[in-house]
Write an enzyme that holds these catalytic residues in place. Structure first.
Site, mmCIF file in Angstrom:
data_model
loop_
_atom_site.group_PDB
_atom_site.id
_atom_site.type_symbol
_atom_site.label_atom_id
_atom_site.label_comp_id
_atom_site.label_asym_id
_atom_site.label_seq_id
_atom_site.Cartn_x
_atom_site.Cartn_y
_atom_site.Cartn_z
ATOM 1 C CD GLU A 116 -2.883 -1.364 0.327
ATOM 2 O OE1 GLU A 116 -2.960 -0.525 -0.593
ATOM 3 O OE2 GLU A 116 -3.626 -2.364 0.410
ATOM 4 C CG HIS A 139 -4.473 -0.043 6.066
ATOM 5 N ND1 HIS A 139 -5.838 0.127 5.983
ATOM 6 C CD2 HIS A 139 -4.240 -1.301 5.634
ATOM 7 C CE1 HIS A 139 -6.382 -0.981 5.515
ATOM 8 N NE2 HIS A 139 -5.436 -1.867 5.310
ATOM 9 C CG HIS A 141 -7.380 -5.142 8.423
ATOM 10 N ND1 HIS A 141 -6.726 -6.290 8.016
ATOM 11 C CD2 HIS A 141 -7.091 -4.206 7.479
ATOM 12 C CE1 HIS A 141 -6.083 -6.062 6.880
ATOM 13 N NE2 HIS A 141 -6.267 -4.807 6.531
ATOM 14 C CD GLU A 169 -12.400 10.359 23.146
ATOM 15 O OE1 GLU A 169 -12.984 9.260 23.274
ATOM 16 O OE2 GLU A 169 -11.183 10.484 23.212
ATOM 17 C CG HIS A 210 -9.459 -3.667 3.324
ATOM 18 N ND1 HIS A 210 -8.781 -3.987 2.176
ATOM 19 C CD2 HIS A 210 -8.499 -3.546 4.278
ATOM 20 C CE1 HIS A 210 -7.488 -4.098 2.436
ATOM 21 N NE2 HIS A 210 -7.288 -3.819 3.705
HETATM 22 O O1 2HA Z 1 -0.653 -4.764 4.256
HETATM 23 O O2 2HA Z 1 -3.633 -4.601 5.084
HETATM 24 O O3 2HA Z 1 -4.427 -3.669 2.731
HETATM 25 C C1 2HA Z 1 -1.720 -5.647 4.250
HETATM 26 C C2 2HA Z 1 -2.980 -4.905 4.116
HETATM 27 C C3 2HA Z 1 -3.368 -4.533 2.760
HETATM 28 ZN ZN ZN Z 2 -5.588 -3.882 4.797
#
Ligand code: 2HA
Ligand code: ZN
Length: 271
Positions: A116, A139, A141, A169, A210
């Site tokens: 990414e 990033h 999840h 908050e 995602h």
């Molecule tokens: O790096 O989360 O979106 C692994 C991920 C890809």
């Molecule tokens: Zn990801």
């Protein structure tokens, strides 16, 4: 000689990636972090002064040439970085041609930046136009937030209003709300462009089914933003588990009063 592995920057990224894993937000090789490092922060570390390798990137980063980033490696597990920072992190400088990076430290077993990385670079580029202090793209999840992208309409307005109303908050931490792109294939420049264009208006962008991208001037700021958004999503989930019947909530007037007292400007398209 001071070694870069002992720098506060490597320590910070090692600790935060472990925290992201420990929250259950980065299973397996999920997640990626990039941290813009200032040239002055590299002074005194003898082991980052020469180029170890040149690594091609699938992106034209010419506008960012010369900038340094500490970046998680592709395919590596966030649970392991804390034990193997020199293997699973890399310090890179965007090369003059824009299509490659010079590796100054790390990726010791031949690794390369996260898949990414183009998305991160486009994100940094757009956030830097708005905030010269922008330094972090993160990033992950987060479970409850991802779950909400199945059950809620992918409307930035509706989504942001739910998150704002799940805890006092929220509005203070993300008064602009959250951006949402459509479901897209990750690791592509197309998802990078879509995300970066949302980052012109929001500091956090949801990837439906995602995960989440958070940005900020510091690791704490980006992490705090992600934490607060996921906490609101978790409260929403628990409210649904308790039967979902709302007897009282934070009203629009409450949100406006909150904004006034805390000196933040809410997104007026949403309220
Ligand atoms: O790096 O989360 O979106 C692994 C991920 C890809
Ligand atoms: Zn990801």
């Amino acid at each position: 000689m001071t070694k870069f592995i002992d720098s506060p920057m490597v320590k910070e990224v090692s600790k935060i990636t472990f925290r992201l894993f420990d929250h259950g937000w980065d299973e397996r090789n999920g997640g990626n972090v990039s941290y813009r490092i200032l040239p002055t922060e590299l002074e005194g570390y003898d082991d980052v002064q020469t180029v170890k390798r040149n690594i091609p990137i699938n992106f034209d980063g010419q506008d960012l040439a010369g900038l340094y980033f500490l970046v998680t490696a592709t395919g590596r597990y966030f649970k392991n970085i804390i034990d193997f920072p020199e293997r699973d992190l890399g310090l890179v400088r965007i090369a003059k041609d824009g299509h490659s990076v010079d590796l100054l430290w790390g990726y010791s077993d031949g690794a390369a930046p996260t898949s990414e990385f183009p998305t991160h670079l486009m994100g940094h580029q757009n956030r830097l136009k708005i905030d010269p202090n922008q330094r972090v793209v993160m990033h992950c999840h987060p479970t409850n937030l991802i779950a909400m992208t199945f059950t809620q309409a992918l409307s930035e307005k509706e989504f942001s209003r739910i998150l704002w109303k799940m805890q006092t908050e929220s509005l203070v931490v993300f008064p602009e709300g959250v951006g949402i792109i459509p479901w897209m294939v990750p690791g592509t420049n197309a998802i990078g462009e879509a995300t970066a264009s949302k980052l012109e208006h929001f500091r956090a962008v949801i990837w439906p089914q995602h995960g989440l991208f958070g940005t900020g001037a510091t690791i704490d700021e980006a992490f705090g933003l992600i934490e607060t958004i996921e906490k609101a999503a978790q409260i929403w989930t628990v409210v649904q588990m308790q039967g979902g019947q709302i007897k009282q909530t934070i009203t629009d007037q409450d949100l406006l009063d909150l904004a006034k007292t805390f000196g933040v400007t809410p997104n007026h398209d949403f309220i």
